[in-house]
Design an enzyme around this catalytic site. Structure first.
Site, PDB file in Angstrom:
ATOM      1  N   GLU A 126       0.739  -1.265   0.094  1.00  0.00           N
ATOM      2  CA  GLU A 126       0.069   0.079  -0.081  1.00  0.00           C
ATOM      3  C   GLU A 126       0.929   1.414  -0.123  1.00  0.00           C
ATOM      4  O   GLU A 126       0.416   2.307  -0.730  1.00  0.00           O
ATOM      5  CB  GLU A 126      -0.918  -0.196   1.097  1.00  0.00           C
ATOM      6  CG  GLU A 126      -2.167  -1.060   0.983  1.00  0.00           C
ATOM      7  CD  GLU A 126      -2.959  -0.612   0.255  1.00  0.00           C
ATOM      8  OE1 GLU A 126      -3.371   0.563  -0.360  1.00  0.00           O
ATOM      9  OE2 GLU A 126      -3.475  -1.861  -0.618  1.00  0.00           O
ATOM     10  N   SER A 129     -44.304 -28.408  26.744  1.00  0.00           N
ATOM     11  CA  SER A 129     -43.699 -29.117  28.192  1.00  0.00           C
ATOM     12  C   SER A 129     -42.999 -28.563  28.921  1.00  0.00           C
ATOM     13  O   SER A 129     -42.687 -29.160  29.928  1.00  0.00           O
ATOM     14  CB  SER A 129     -43.471 -30.504  27.312  1.00  0.00           C
ATOM     15  OG  SER A 129     -44.521 -31.219  26.683  1.00  0.00           O
TER      16      SER A 129
END
Length: 549
Positions: A189, A467
């Site tokens: 870069e 349940s």
């Protein structure tokens, strides 16, 4: 006459100087304000409970290494090197680590006192037929003493930013960045970053000349400083005016901050793609997302891959495009060799390394559903933008969170295979584990995949309890007989008749049925609960009165 001519000639220069001075002062004010904001941007930090492991715990070597990476421990490969504080080393079936500070240990005897330890320990793992991977033993390396438990410091799970709902970021200091990652970024870069004044005339000219060549790919001449300025100070518009602003602000920024600080800001702010609904910002978070590692543990090849993603994060995402990502990584490695950061032998070896992305599925250690719950709680307490710079000590247990994530993923995958739904829609589920003594959340998984759906089914879904409500019926019955002597004693040994029956509630008939119409006749409450019998449970509720339930 000569004086007048000189004055006329100097006026444009003075006007230009005044304009440049005005631009510099104005730019300086903007840079100072935004830089102060960046320096003082201290997010809220959410920590887990202290990380604790015991012998026989369900945990494998890779899982414990992942937890140590979350704790920012550094992996050391050299066998001859003595472990320092905050370092660990992996062997075939064991892991050695040296805690950063004094940690709590427990001896193998149940009545052994909890003591402190500063020395290195070895954790050995084993695979069992019934329990799967477990912690086989924990030993103090110096004394060889067997330990029952080891408790390390809490882990930083996540940062929270005001107003940023879908961003993952983890701050790192310049000194925490491995040297080869710095070299990879510079090589691909901005190789002259530590020499130029914010913009690089040589780089700009070189890019312009390359762009003039027919058939060549367009290349930019932006430095790291300019990239940071573009992302942090300006809009992404590509206009000549903005490029001039970018250069001026970069020059000013270089006068206001050191090179190391600018590099640190860049590393923490850079966008590195998207995973699901999250933007990945900064190399600290990218290391965890793509490799499940602390940034200090990145290899050279992994650093090159992440550095290569800067140019175009999503097309080079190794999760989606591994071949393209590898090609880009190799470009970075060759650039590193060209700058003298790698030898020819190292380059040949690294080019042959495969890409090993370890986060194709969420490992669970980020606990995104839990973090969303923490964020909502903080907003309720402090308002939309009233929380920052807080340290949140949570109840989350990292080991159990990992187990919970794996259990839900495995369980749902097995059910999908058994059901084989024709519409192809996969099942969803949720899991929550609570500390029965305090009510604190130990683990929470709100769905199959947070990247696909952020809806937290553990706390937001409104479904019939089914349940799972039955234990509360029996508990209410047991408590009722203790509170009301007029009621007959009800215990787990009490017998009820599990047979078809008509109940009345609010002057309406209710005729429940057992699963597959199977009835067991006279049964104890213990068996009725274990078999999840509907009729028997309703009879218990009728015995004590529905209002008590």
């Amino acid at each position: 006459m000569a004086v007048l001519l000189l004055t006329l000639l100097s006026l444009p220069l003075m006007a230009l100087f005044g304009f440049m001075l005005w631009v510099f002062v104005r730019s300086s004010a903007l840079v100072d304000a935004r830089l102060e904001e960046a320096r003082n941007r201290v997010p809220t930090r959410v920590y887990s409970r202290p990380v604790s492991i015991h012998t026989k715990d369900r945990l494998d070597l890779d899982g414990f290494a992942s937890i140590l990476n979350v704790l920012s421990y550094q992996e050391i490969a050299a066998r001859e090197k003595e472990l320092g504080p905050g370092e660990f080393r992996i062997a075939e079936k064991s892991l050695s680590l040296r805690p950063r500070s004094e940690v709590t240990i427990e001896g193998t005897q149940k009545d052994a006192p909890r003591t402190a330890l500063r020395e290195a320990v070895s954790v050995e793992f084993d695979h069992t037929k019934n329990a799967g991977d477990i912690v086989k033993s924990i030993k103090a390396l110096n004394t060889g003493a067997d330990l029952r438990a080891l408790t390390l410091e809490p882990a930083l799970i996540s940062y929270l930013f005001e107003g940023e709902e879908r961003e993952k970021r983890r701050f790192v200091k310049y000194d925490e960045i491995p040297r080869h990652l710095v070299e990879a970024i510079l090589a691909i870069e901005d190789r002259r970053f530590f020499q130029h004044p914010g913009f690089d005339p040589f780089r700009i000219m070189g890019a312009a000349l390359r762009n003039l060549k027919p058939g060549g790919l367009l290349q930019g001449g932006s430095t790291l400083t300019q990239q940071f300025v573009k992302n942090f100070f300006l809009t992404p518009d590509r206009t000549p005016k903005r490029k001039i602003q970018e250069a001026i602000l970069s020059f000013v920024l270089e006068r206001r901050a050191s090179k190391k600080e600018i590099f640190e800001l860049y590393v923490n702010e850079i966008y590195l793609g998207q995973v699901g609904s999250f933007n990945i910002n900064g190399f600290g978070e990218a290391a965890r997302v793509f490799f499940r590692k602390d940034i200090s543990n990145l290899s050279v090849a992994e650093s090159a891959l992440l550095a290569g993603m800067i140019q175009s994060p999503n097309p080079y995402n190794p999760m989606r495009h591994p071949e393209r990502a590898m090609a880009r990584r190799n470009v970075v490695l060759r650039a590193m060799a060209g700058e003298g950061f790698l030898s020819s032998d190292d380059l040949a070896r690294l080019l042959a390394e495969p890409i090993e992305v370890r986060s194709r599925s969420n490992p669970g250690l980020d606990a995104p559903y839990f973090i969303d719950l923490v964020r909502r709680d903080l907003k309720t307490r402090f308002g939309e933008s009233g929380f920052h710079n807080l340290q949140v000590q949570s109840t989350l247990d990292l080991r159990l969170q990992r187990v919970a994530q794996e259990a839900l993923e495995t369980g749902l995958a097995d059910l999908d295979l058994k059901l084989k739904r024709k519409d192809g829609v996969k099942l969803q589920g949720a899991l929550i584990s609570l500390d029965v003594k305090t009510g604190g959340i130990l683990a929470l998984v709100g769905g199959r995949s947070y990247t696909q759906s952020q809806f937290n089914r553990a706390v937001q879904a409104q479904r019939q309890p089914g349940s799972t409500f039955k234990p509360f019926v029996y508990l209410a019955a047991f408590e009722a007989t203790l509170d009301d002597p007029a009621l007959p004693p009800i215990t787990p040994a009490t017998v009820v008749d599990d047979a078809p029956y008509v109940f009345f509630y609010e002057n309406k008939e209710y005729i429940p049925q057992n699963f597959e119409d199977q009835y067991l006749g006279p049964v104890t409450l213990r068996r009725a609960l274990s078999k999840s019998l509907n009729v028997a449970t309703m009879k218990v509720a009728e015995m004590i009165g529905y209002e008590r339930i």
